[in-house]
Design an enzyme around this catalytic site. Structure first.
Site, PDB file in Angstrom:
ATOM      1  N   HIS A 198       0.814  -1.218   0.000  1.00 41.27           N
ATOM      2  CA  HIS A 198       0.000   0.000   0.000  1.00 41.27           C
ATOM      3  C   HIS A 198       0.849   1.271   0.000  1.00 41.27           C
ATOM      4  O   HIS A 198       0.339   2.364  -0.254  1.00 41.27           O
ATOM      5  CB  HIS A 198      -0.940   0.000   1.207  1.00 41.27           C
ATOM      6  CG  HIS A 198      -2.287   0.572   0.911  1.00 41.27           C
ATOM      7  ND1 HIS A 198      -2.487   1.563  -0.037  1.00 41.27           N
ATOM      8  CD2 HIS A 198      -3.516   0.306   1.426  1.00 41.27           C
ATOM      9  CE1 HIS A 198      -3.773   1.876  -0.075  1.00 41.27           C
ATOM     10  NE2 HIS A 198      -4.410   1.112   0.799  1.00 41.27           N
ATOM     11  N   ASP A 202      -2.371   1.950  -4.701  1.00 49.07           N
ATOM     12  CA  ASP A 202      -3.666   2.199  -4.079  1.00 49.07           C
ATOM     13  C   ASP A 202      -4.703   1.191  -4.584  1.00 49.07           C
ATOM     14  O   ASP A 202      -4.521   0.548  -5.621  1.00 49.07           O
ATOM     15  CB  ASP A 202      -4.137   3.624  -4.386  1.00 49.07           C
ATOM     16  CG  ASP A 202      -3.228   4.679  -3.755  1.00 49.07           C
ATOM     17  OD1 ASP A 202      -2.729   4.422  -2.641  1.00 49.07           O
ATOM     18  OD2 ASP A 202      -3.009   5.736  -4.381  1.00 49.07           O
TER      19      ASP A 202
END
Length: 218
Positions: A198, A202
């Protein structure tokens, strides 16, 4: 008590998996209708002659490589200080060997045909299982595919292969009832699960990539 000393390969696996576990990872899954892929696989197998027979993994590798060129945020590495995005899809394939797991790399998969990918994969897997891989075969991957479908695994989550930003886990192709145009039909379905770092990727970007991969092979 049976004590097994760690081999150099197992020590490397332990170190890299520990690094991967520290990353803030997330997963998304998507099911794919593999009817077209299976038809293409059958045609390519007939055309292969005495050469390596293309597999569904080869078709998926080509589809993933094409998708990586459209979604370069996935074709990336997180270095801690920067995100490196690459213009070539160098796809690693997780291969089980007696000592553990290695990930040899098919370089420029986006520029290769499925037949060329099949030949490269067959060579890498043979040398991996014979202990004849070179370091350059393992270095420089930008994305990884792990396929446990041949063991009947329906779905699983693969651990990141740092510093790569994403890894794709592929389950078995199995007949499932699905709705098509308001009717219940049976289709050969496969579940793909994408694990992402992450810090570099995204959720919406990962979903777009997975959707593009699905449309490219299915």
């Amino acid at each position: 008590v049976e004590v097994e000393q760690l081999s150099s390969v197992r020590r490397t696996i332990a170190r890299r998996l520990t690094e991967a576990w520290q990353a803030p990872a997330f997963q998304i899954s998507m099911s794919a209708d593999m009817t077209r892929a299976k038809e293409l696989h059958a045609r390519l197998a007939e055309l292969a002659g005495d050469g390596p027979k293309p597999t569904l993994t080869d078709i998926l590798t080509k589809a993933s490589a094409a998708a990586l060129m459209r979604h370069r945020a996935i074709n990336a590495r997180f270095t801690g200080e920067a995100i490196e995005r690459y213009s070539s899809a160098d796809v690693g394939l997780a291969v089980a060997i007696p000592d553990g797991l290695v990930v040899p790399v098919i370089r420029g998969a986006d520029r290769r045909t499925i037949a060329e990918i099949a030949a490269a994969r067959a060579d890498l897997v043979e040398r991996a299982r014979g202990g004849r891989l070179k370091q350059e075969d393992l270095d420089g991957g930008t994305f990884t595919i792990s396929n446990l479908g041949m063991f009947g695994v329906e779905q699983f989550v693969a651990v990141l292969n740092p510093p790569q930003a994403s890894i794709l886990a592929v389950g078995t192709v199995e007949d499932r009832p699905v709705a098509r145009d308001g009717e219940l039909v049976v289709r050969p379905m496969m579940t793909m699960t994408l694990t992402n770092d992450h810090r570099a990727v995204d959720g919406a970007t990962a979903a777009d990539f997975l959707r593009t991969t699905r449309s490219g092979c299915c």
